[in-house]
Design a protein around this motif. Sequence first.
Motif, PDB file in Angstrom:
ATOM      1  N   GLU A  47      66.949  19.816 101.940  1.00 55.92           N
ATOM      2  CA  GLU A  47      67.524  18.506 101.692  1.00 55.92           C
ATOM      3  C   GLU A  47      66.550  17.716 100.831  1.00 55.92           C
ATOM      4  OE1 GLU A  47      68.371  16.552 105.317  1.00 55.92           O
ATOM      5  OE2 GLU A  47      69.857  18.006 105.999  1.00 55.92           O
ATOM      6  N   ILE A  48      67.077  17.003  99.863  1.00 48.52           N
ATOM      7  CA  ILE A  48      66.239  16.204  98.973  1.00 48.52           C
ATOM      8  C   ILE A  48      66.821  14.794  98.875  1.00 48.52           C
ATOM      9  CG2 ILE A  48      65.486  15.871  96.588  1.00 48.52           C
ATOM     10  CD1 ILE A  48      65.249  18.806  96.242  1.00 48.52           C
ATOM     11  N   THR A  49      65.976  13.810  99.047  1.00 48.01           N
ATOM     12  CA  THR A  49      66.380  12.421  98.819  1.00 48.01           C
ATOM     13  C   THR A  49      65.821  11.977  97.479  1.00 48.01           C
ATOM     14  OG1 THR A  49      66.439  11.945 101.195  1.00 48.01           O
ATOM     15  CG2 THR A  49      66.321  10.068  99.683  1.00 48.01           C
ATOM     16  N   ILE A  50      66.708  11.542  96.590  1.00 48.61           N
ATOM     17  CA  ILE A  50      66.337  11.147  95.237  1.00 48.61           C
ATOM     18  C   ILE A  50      66.343   9.621  95.170  1.00 48.61           C
ATOM     19  CG2 ILE A  50      66.915  11.321  92.786  1.00 48.61           C
ATOM     20  CD1 ILE A  50      68.470  13.908  93.540  1.00 48.61           C
ATOM     21  N   HIS A  51      65.203   9.039  94.842  1.00 52.18           N
ATOM     22  CA  HIS A  51      65.085   7.582  94.700  1.00 52.18           C
ATOM     23  C   HIS A  51      65.094   7.237  93.214  1.00 52.18           C
ATOM     24  CE1 HIS A  51      64.220   7.080  98.976  1.00 52.18           C
ATOM     25  NE2 HIS A  51      63.404   8.112  98.871  1.00 52.18           N
ATOM     26  N   ILE A  52      65.916   6.246  92.836  1.00 54.05           N
ATOM     27  CA  ILE A  52      66.090   5.880  91.432  1.00 54.05           C
ATOM     28  C   ILE A  52      65.708   4.413  91.248  1.00 54.05           C
ATOM     29  CG2 ILE A  52      67.665   5.951  89.469  1.00 54.05           C
ATOM     30  CD1 ILE A  52      69.521   7.715  91.166  1.00 54.05           C
ATOM     31  N   SER A  53      64.930   4.132  90.213  1.00 45.08           N
ATOM     32  CA  SER A  53      64.537   2.740  89.922  1.00 45.08           C
ATOM     33  C   SER A  53      64.533   2.529  88.412  1.00 45.08           C
ATOM     34  CB  SER A  53      63.152   2.437  90.503  1.00 45.08           C
ATOM     35  OG  SER A  53      62.171   3.292  89.928  1.00 45.08           O
ATOM     36  N   SER A  54      64.661   1.267  88.004  1.00 45.79           N
ATOM     37  CA  SER A  54      64.636   0.908  86.583  1.00 45.79           C
ATOM     38  C   SER A  54      63.863  -0.379  86.401  1.00 45.79           C
ATOM     39  CB  SER A  54      66.066   0.743  86.057  1.00 45.79           C
ATOM     40  OG  SER A  54      66.053   0.329  84.709  1.00 45.79           O
ATOM     41  N   ASP A  55      63.132  -0.483  85.286  1.00 41.13           N
ATOM     42  CA  ASP A  55      62.373  -1.716  85.034  1.00 41.13           C
ATOM     43  C   ASP A  55      63.220  -2.788  84.370  1.00 41.13           C
ATOM     44  OD1 ASP A  55      62.644  -0.531  82.574  1.00 41.13           O
ATOM     45  OD2 ASP A  55      60.510  -0.577  82.048  1.00 41.13           O
ATOM     46  N   LYS A  56      64.463  -2.474  84.038  1.00 37.35           N
ATOM     47  CA  LYS A  56      65.374  -3.468  83.478  1.00 37.35           C
ATOM     48  C   LYS A  56      66.792  -3.166  83.937  1.00 37.35           C
ATOM     49  CE  LYS A  56      62.737  -4.540  79.308  1.00 37.35           C
ATOM     50  NZ  LYS A  56      61.557  -3.742  79.732  1.00 37.35           N
ATOM     51  N   GLY A  57      67.630  -4.188  83.962  1.00 37.50           N
ATOM     52  CA  GLY A  57      69.018  -4.005  84.341  1.00 37.50           C
ATOM     53  C   GLY A  57      69.182  -3.712  85.821  1.00 37.50           C
ATOM     54  N   SER A  58      70.388  -3.305  86.181  1.00 36.03           N
ATOM     55  CA  SER A  58      70.683  -2.991  87.580  1.00 36.03           C
ATOM     56  C   SER A  58      71.362  -1.621  87.650  1.00 36.03           C
ATOM     57  CB  SER A  58      71.586  -4.061  88.202  1.00 36.03           C
ATOM     58  OG  SER A  58      72.806  -4.155  87.491  1.00 36.03           O
ATOM     59  N   LEU A  59      71.054  -0.866  88.711  1.00 30.45           N
ATOM     60  CA  LEU A  59      71.545   0.499  88.897  1.00 30.45           C
ATOM     61  C   LEU A  59      72.716   0.524  89.867  1.00 30.45           C
ATOM     62  CD1 LEU A  59      68.068   2.195  89.222  1.00 30.45           C
ATOM     63  CD2 LEU A  59      69.672   2.570  87.329  1.00 30.45           C
ATOM     64  N   ALA A  60      73.696   1.371  89.587  1.00 31.94           N
ATOM     65  CA  ALA A  60      74.823   1.519  90.504  1.00 31.94           C
ATOM     66  C   ALA A  60      74.389   2.219  91.791  1.00 31.94           C
ATOM     67  CB  ALA A  60      75.944   2.314  89.832  1.00 31.94           C
ATOM     68  N   THR A  61      73.409   3.108  91.700  1.00 27.63           N
ATOM     69  CA  THR A  61      72.915   3.861  92.852  1.00 27.63           C
ATOM     70  C   THR A  61      71.403   3.925  92.784  1.00 27.63           C
ATOM     71  OG1 THR A  61      74.889   5.257  92.809  1.00 27.63           O
ATOM     72  CG2 THR A  61      73.034   6.057  94.093  1.00 27.63           C
ATOM     73  N   THR A  62      70.762   3.680  93.900  1.00 29.42           N
ATOM     74  CA  THR A  62      69.301   3.763  93.945  1.00 29.42           C
ATOM     75  C   THR A  62      68.815   4.904  94.830  1.00 29.42           C
ATOM     76  OG1 THR A  62      69.238   2.138  95.745  1.00 29.42           O
ATOM     77  CG2 THR A  62      68.996   1.311  93.483  1.00 29.42           C
ATOM     78  N   THR A  63      69.716   5.497  95.616  1.00 26.76           N
ATOM     79  CA  THR A  63      69.336   6.615  96.489  1.00 26.76           C
ATOM     80  C   THR A  63      70.453   7.650  96.487  1.00 26.76           C
ATOM     81  OG1 THR A  63      68.044   5.160  97.937  1.00 26.76           O
ATOM     82  CG2 THR A  63      68.635   7.325  98.806  1.00 26.76           C
ATOM     83  N   ILE A  64      70.092   8.904  96.289  1.00 27.53           N
ATOM     84  CA  ILE A  64      71.034  10.019  96.367  1.00 27.53           C
ATOM     85  C   ILE A  64      70.492  11.038  97.349  1.00 27.53           C
ATOM     86  CG2 ILE A  64      72.082  11.943  95.104  1.00 27.53           C
ATOM     87  CD1 ILE A  64      72.028  10.216  92.601  1.00 27.53           C
ATOM     88  N   ARG A  65      71.301  11.360  98.360  1.00 30.63           N
ATOM     89  CA  ARG A  65      70.906  12.371  99.347  1.00 30.63           C
ATOM     90  C   ARG A  65      71.584  13.679  98.971  1.00 30.63           C
ATOM     91  NH1 ARG A  65      72.539  13.553 104.888  1.00 30.63           N
ATOM     92  NH2 ARG A  65      70.760  14.428 106.019  1.00 30.63           N
ATOM     93  N   ALA A  66      70.785  14.662  98.601  1.00 30.93           N
ATOM     94  CA  ALA A  66      71.318  15.920  98.083  1.00 30.93           C
ATOM     95  C   ALA A  66      70.994  17.074  99.021  1.00 30.93           C
ATOM     96  CB  ALA A  66      70.742  16.201  96.703  1.00 30.93           C
ATOM     97  N   ASN A  67      71.910  18.042  99.060  1.00 31.40           N
ATOM     98  CA  ASN A  67      71.708  19.272  99.816  1.00 31.40           C
ATOM     99  C   ASN A  67      71.613  20.429  98.830  1.00 31.40           C
ATOM    100  OD1 ASN A  67      71.435  20.921 102.061  1.00 31.40           O
ATOM    101  ND2 ASN A  67      73.628  21.184 102.336  1.00 31.40           N
ATOM    102  N   VAL A  68      70.523  21.161  98.873  1.00 31.30           N
ATOM    103  CA  VAL A  68      70.322  22.319  98.007  1.00 31.30           C
ATOM    104  C   VAL A  68      70.610  23.569  98.834  1.00 31.30           C
ATOM    105  CG1 VAL A  68      68.709  23.546  96.512  1.00 31.30           C
ATOM    106  CG2 VAL A  68      68.586  21.054  96.697  1.00 31.30           C
ATOM    107  N   VAL A  69      71.633  24.321  98.449  1.00 28.68           N
ATOM    108  CA  VAL A  69      72.108  25.432  99.272  1.00 28.68           C
ATOM    109  C   VAL A  69      71.933  26.758  98.536  1.00 28.68           C
ATOM    110  CG1 VAL A  69      73.800  23.964 100.422  1.00 28.68           C
ATOM    111  CG2 VAL A  69      74.479  25.256  98.400  1.00 28.68           C
TER     112      VAL A  69
END
Length: 587
Positions: free
Chosen positions: A326-348
Amino acid sequence: MKRSLIAVFLIFIMLLAGTLTVYAEGSGNVDGGGGSLNHGTKSYNWPGNSYQGVRVTVVDTQSGEIVAGPVDFSNKDLSGISGKMIHFGKVSKMQYRDGAALTAQTSQYVCYKPTTAMPKIISSNSSKASITQIKRYFCSEGAASMMAEKTGMNLAELTDGSCKLVIEPVIYLIYNNLYFAMTTTEAGLYNRMLGGGLGAHFPTVVMKNLALALFLEKADLGFSAYTGSKTTARTTEEMIGMLGIGIISYKGAPPTEAEYDAVYRIDTDVITSTTLSTTDEINNDATATVTFSMGGRSYRMTGVVMPKNGSQLVWVKWHTPSVPCEITIHISSDKGSLATTTIRANVVDLNENPPPDPMADDRYDGYSRPALPAGQDVAGLSWGVWRCWWHANWVWVPDWDWESGDHDAGCPVGCTSNHGEWVDNGEWKDKGWYDYAWDGYSASLSASMQIVPDEKNPTASGSTMKSGYGINMTASAQMRSGAPSGHITQVQTCVAYFPEFHYAEYWRLLERTAPGYSAVFQFWENEYSTYGRRTHFTPVWFPDGDYTVYAQVMDAWTPAGMLRIHLSDAVTVQDNLFSDWHVRPLN
């Protein structure tokens, strides 16, 4: 050689006379291995492959707590030896895991004989256990009714999804002139107690066949899935820790896997994306940087620009780990706004559930052809990025200054006024702006597949063949796109599903024999193929008519998502392989 072949096929024909309970509303998390035996002695012996059974424990699906049992079942009538059999009580693998001690007992051993005989659980040199038959039996309504009766539970309560069955193989053998009953876990604990003495006398019966009789395909109830060798002796610690267990879940049981925002395959190039929006202009003077952090690493998309009130997809292309996780992906930006800041992924790992070795005595009397799954194709996707450039607009900006002058001879006497003039000391200035343009991209995926009888099939004619023989499969896929390579991946995955498993339960992950944007996939070499062929064996019991394979080509990634195509092709089954053999006495 002729005698051996005749003997083998006589055994096959006799085995086909058995019966089998059909599927009900259960699903089995169980696999197995083993095969071949060492020779026993009078003092240390497995009396025969009928001396085996199963221990069943009912547990709560959510908590894993024991609800009923354990209860032992065996097809063998043990009434003649049950009073003198040494056993370790009715203790489950969960209880041993939680600290229960191994305690030998000489009290009457209690075991129930099923009304409908169970399939073999432990393999021998003359007959290998069939995981397919084991699943069908224990997932059936008849088996559930039997378990409910012997454990004192209500059938509806047992099968409403709130409970699971834990099944453990039980073997009855002679050790040091005494009969013993033991599960895989108990054999491991007893072998440890004896300093390896049990395994020394039974290196294949106990350390391989009993050890590998049942194990989990995927982790459940706190026990790990087993992914090691299925054909070699195992260690004492493996027997105690992870081997000798299967789990049956009934309809309505909640899934053992949590919900995820994304599912990826191991060892695969993927693209993870979200949308960046802004209310203010983001231009080349101060571009945006978006950071994706996962697994201790950070990936960045830099140089992002967009007009006021604009938006676009932002993404990273990365390679997944080589093991499931399982991987948790954290997303950030120094400008603007993001639709998603966290994605929980399953690698199978899609290669963990290949079909078991088909056996000549496999039966499925209640089989009916399933409908093809209604997979949704994603054959084309589009996306784009903003770019900007400076639009020059040169404008003269005046700067008027008064420049004074000196008196001269023409001035009247007594003149006191300043002399001079106004001078424009302005300059040209660029009062331009940024212009923006949208660069659109797209990608499309097309694919085809073909299945044909394997060339080792001696009686196939065109696309018509007899059941029991193998088939080959080739799938070709082509991804077309004018986007840069950082925007897309190659076509990477093809999975095939089969009608005998109702296009579920088991599948084959194909090998990519020609990689790239135009890829070719074929079956991996089959470990059960005598000739090492890239084949899938059709079951000998499969009825006459179409045998249709269903496949999915996928893992062709873009920032807008994954492209996938669903395919199918068929051969015609007519008769079975036994009609190709004539058995007669040798002169």
